[in-house]
Design a protein around this motif. Structure first.
Motif, PDB file in Angstrom:
ATOM      1  N   THR A   1       0.794  -1.284   0.109  1.00 22.91           N
ATOM      2  CA  THR A   1       0.190  -0.029   0.013  1.00 22.91           C
ATOM      3  C   THR A   1       0.921   1.281  -0.080  1.00 22.91           C
ATOM      4  O   THR A   1       0.446   2.351  -0.839  1.00 22.91           O
ATOM      5  N   PRO A   2       2.015   1.461   0.778  1.00 24.27           N
ATOM      6  CA  PRO A   2       2.750   2.563   0.737  1.00 24.27           C
ATOM      7  C   PRO A   2       3.338   2.844  -0.505  1.00 24.27           C
ATOM      8  O   PRO A   2       3.712   3.857  -0.778  1.00 24.27           O
TER       9      PRO A   2
ATOM     10  N   PRO B   1      -4.585   7.090  -2.101  1.00 31.47           N
ATOM     11  CA  PRO B   1      -3.480   8.042  -1.501  1.00 31.47           C
ATOM     12  C   PRO B   1      -3.868   9.402  -1.600  1.00 31.47           C
ATOM     13  O   PRO B   1      -3.213  10.449  -1.167  1.00 31.47           O
TER      14      PRO B   1
ATOM     15  N   ARG C   1      -5.211   6.510   5.980  1.00 32.56           N
ATOM     16  CA  ARG C   1      -3.815   7.077   6.669  1.00 32.56           C
ATOM     17  C   ARG C   1      -2.901   7.538   5.839  1.00 32.56           C
ATOM     18  O   ARG C   1      -2.444   8.727   6.182  1.00 32.56           O
ATOM     19  N   LEU C   2      -2.522   6.693   4.707  1.00 33.67           N
ATOM     20  CA  LEU C   2      -1.507   7.250   3.993  1.00 33.67           C
ATOM     21  C   LEU C   2      -1.688   8.702   3.275  1.00 33.67           C
ATOM     22  O   LEU C   2      -1.041   9.656   3.192  1.00 33.67           O
TER      23      LEU C   2
ATOM     24  N   LYS D   1      -1.479  11.544   5.670  1.00 38.68           N
ATOM     25  CA  LYS D   1       0.038  11.847   6.065  1.00 38.68           C
ATOM     26  C   LYS D   1       0.359  12.707   4.725  1.00 38.68           C
ATOM     27  O   LYS D   1       1.128  13.574   4.758  1.00 38.68           O
ATOM     28  N   LYS D   2       0.042  12.131   3.531  1.00 40.94           N
ATOM     29  CA  LYS D   2       0.576  12.952   2.110  1.00 40.94           C
ATOM     30  C   LYS D   2      -0.071  14.234   2.225  1.00 40.94           C
ATOM     31  O   LYS D   2       0.502  14.909   1.502  1.00 40.94           O
TER      32      LYS D   2
END
Length: 180
Positions: free
Chosen positions: A27-28, A66, A93-94, A97-98
């Motif tokens: 995922t990241p 994302p 969550r990603l 964060k981005k």
């Protein structure tokens, strides 16, 4: 290595989904892996949504991953209220964060159960994820889009289709290999 994922929602319904880049552990890496193939699509969707959304309008990206399209849209239009939803808490969550320091809201929600009030969204976006959905989920998602869009609102649906170019089938076979 992890496999396809199942997420149990608080309403007791079972929703299966394919994580970004197919495996949770990847995922990241999704945005970096997809960028060479679809960055031009992300830009085009953001440009079209920026052009068609009213001043101060509300835009929802359903299955936002994302948040790439929303971040690109934010660079084009600072007046819009942007929200992204996705069924996968890890990708949300990603996305958060981005988008740190950027005014974009995110939430976990299946595409066929959106948290928005009736007729509250000026523009809805769904990009490169409808092909993952079962027919009944697609139908539910389209009902939700109809429910949440304001009269005269726009829905931007972008996904893969039947190849029109002579050797387009090669691209289809490549993606079928990556996304069984």
């Amino acid at each position: 290595m992890c496999t396809k994922c199942t997420l149990l929602h608080n309403m007791g319904t079972r929703k299966e989904f394919i994580p970004a880049a197919y495996f949770h552990c990847c995922t990241p890496l999704y945005e970096s892996l997809a960028r060479p193939f679809v960055s031009h699509i992300w830009r085009a969707i953001a440009r079209e949504a920026a052009r068609r959304s009213p001043q101060g309008g509300t835009v929802a990206d359903l299955g936002c991953g994302p948040g790439t399209v929303l971040r690109k849209l934010r660079m084009l239009r600072h007046d819009l209220r942007l929200t992204g939803t996705d069924i996968d808490p890890a990708i949300i969550r990603l996305a958060q964060k981005k988008a740190t320091g950027v005014s974009i809201g995110f939430g976990v929600s299946p595409i066929d159960q959106q948290p928005f009030p009736d007729r509250s969204i000026d523009s809805a976006i769904s990009s490169l994820m409808f092909h993952h959905l079962a027919l009944e989920t697609k139908q539910g998602a389209l009902r939700e889009v109809k429910r949440i869009l304001k009269p005269g609102g726009a829905f931007f649906l972008c996904d893969f289709s039947v190849p029109q170019r002579k050797y387009g089938w090669l691209s289809v076979e490549f993606w079928k290999y990556l996304e069984p």
